[in-house]
Design an enzyme around this catalytic site. Structure first.
Site, PDB file in Angstrom:
ATOM      1  N   TYR A   1      11.568  24.009 -28.721  1.00 26.43           N
ATOM      2  CA  TYR A   1      10.207  24.384 -29.090  1.00 26.43           C
ATOM      3  C   TYR A   1       9.386  23.135 -29.413  1.00 26.43           C
ATOM      4  CZ  TYR A   1       6.366  26.645 -31.605  1.00 26.43           C
ATOM      5  OH  TYR A   1       5.119  27.054 -32.020  1.00 26.43           O
TER       6      TYR A   1
ATOM      7  N   LYS B   1       5.960  21.621 -27.534  1.00 27.62           N
ATOM      8  CA  LYS B   1       4.689  21.372 -28.220  1.00 27.62           C
ATOM      9  C   LYS B   1       4.333  19.883 -28.219  1.00 27.62           C
ATOM     10  CE  LYS B   1       3.710  25.640 -29.200  1.00 27.62           C
ATOM     11  NZ  LYS B   1       2.539  26.320 -28.591  1.00 27.62           N
TER      12      LYS B   1
ATOM     13  N   SER C   1       1.235  22.681 -32.162  1.00 33.61           N
ATOM     14  CA  SER C   1       1.921  23.017 -33.402  1.00 33.61           C
ATOM     15  C   SER C   1       2.190  21.728 -34.161  1.00 33.61           C
ATOM     16  CB  SER C   1       3.250  23.719 -33.099  1.00 33.61           C
ATOM     17  OG  SER C   1       4.046  23.864 -34.265  1.00 33.61           O
TER      18      SER C   1
END
Length: 258
Positions: free
Chosen positions: A156, A160, A143
Site C-alpha cells: 500500500y 501511494k 496518503s
C-alpha cells in the site's frame, strides 16, 4: 452565495463514500456539477441525491479504474452529460494488510493496479481534453503512507509513494498547458479502510473502538482524526489555485512533516 466552481464539472473516482464522497459534496457546494465514478452502485446513487439536493447536477458511472476503456467512458460521459471536465479527482483506492513474507503477487497487483495504475489511467484519459481547453485541475488522493512506510502495508505504501512521485512528474510535464496536478495525503480518517486497520492493530482485549481512539491519541499531535470534509476543503483549495502544482500536502493533524 460564494460558488468559485460555478459552471465547472468535476469527475471523482471512488466518490461514492468516504473521502471521495466528502470531496464530491464540498466541490458541489462550491458550485461544481459532479460525475461520480465508482463500483458501488447504491452508495453512488445516494451521494448523487445529496449532490442534487444542493442544486447541482450529478451523474454516476460504474467504473473499474484498472481498465483504460473505463476511463475513456468516464471522460465521454462527463463531456456528454455534464458538458465538460474541469477537475479530475483520482480517489479510488484499496488496501490489504499483510507482512511482506505473506504478501502474494495477487495482493501486490490488486493494490498497485487500483491505487497507482488507476491514477495514471485517469490522468491520461483527461489530459487531451484539458490541454485542448488550456486549463484543468487534477487532484490525486495519496496518503501519509505515500511519504512514510508502515508495517504490513508495504505494498500500500509503495502504491501511494508512486502516486506522490507521479503527481510531481506529471505536474512538470503539463505546467505550461494550464493544468495543475497536486495530491492530498490524508492522515487518519474514519473510513472503511481505517476500520480495518483499527481492527488489525488492536491489542489483546481491546475493541475496535478502543483501538481507533488509541491511534488518534497516540499518532496525531492534535489528538483527533481528520474527516472527509477536511479532504474536501484541500481539494477545493487545489481546484481554485492557479499557481500551486506538483505538491503533495498532508492533511493529518501533524502526524508527519514531510
Amino acid at each position: 452565495m460564494n460558488e468559485p466552481l460555478s459552471g465547472q464539472v468535476a469527475v471523482i473516482t471512488g466518490g461514492a463514500r468516504g473521502i471521495g464522497r466528502g470531496i464530491a459534496l464540498t466541490l458541489a457546494r462550491a458550485g461544481a456539477d459532479i460525475l461520480i465514478a465508482d463500483l458501488l452502485e447504491e452508495p453512488m446513487r445516494e451521494t448523487a441525491k445529496e449532490i442534487q439536493a444542493l442544486g447541482r447536477r450529478a451523474s454516476t458511472l460504474k467504473v473499474d479504474v484498472t481498465r483504460a476503456e473505463a476511463h475513456a467512458d468516464m471522460v465521454a460521459q462527463a463531456l456528454g452529460q455534464l458538458g465538460g471536465l474541469d477537475i479530475l479527482v483520482n480517489c479510488a483506492g484499496v488496501i490489504t494488510i499483510r507482512p511482506v513474507e505473506e504478501l502474494s503477487e495477487q495482493d501486490w497487483d490488486f493494490v498497485m493496479n487500483v491505487n497507482a495504475k488507476g491514477t495514471f489511467l485517469g490522468c491520461k484519459a483527461a489530459l487531451a481534453h484539458m490541454k485542448a481547453k488550456g486549463r484543468g485541475r487534477i487532484i490525486n488522493v495519496a496518503s501519509i503512507a505515500g511519504k512514510e512506510g508502515f508495517p504490513n502495508l508495504a505494498h500500500y505504501s509503495a502504491s501511494k509513494f508512486a502516486v506522490v512521485g507521479f503527481t510531481n512528474a506529471l505536474a512538470k510535464e503539463v505546467a505550461r498547458d494550464g493544468i495543475t496536478v497536486n495530491a492530498i495525503c490524508p492522515g487518519i480518517v474514519r473510513t472503511y479502510m481505517w476500520d480495518r486497520l483499527a481492527d488489525e492493530w488492536k491489542t489483546e482485549g481491546e475493541s475496535v473502538e478502543d483501538s481507533w481512539a488509541r491511534h488518534q491519541l497516540t499518532l496525531i499531535p492534535q489528538g483527533r482524526a481528520q474527516t472527509p470534509e477536511d479532504m474536501g476543503r484541500m481539494a477545493l483549495f487545489f481546484a481554485t489555485m492557479d499557481n500551486v502544482t506538483g505538491q503533495s500536502v498532508n492533511v493529518d493533524g501533524g502526524f508527519t512533516f514531510h
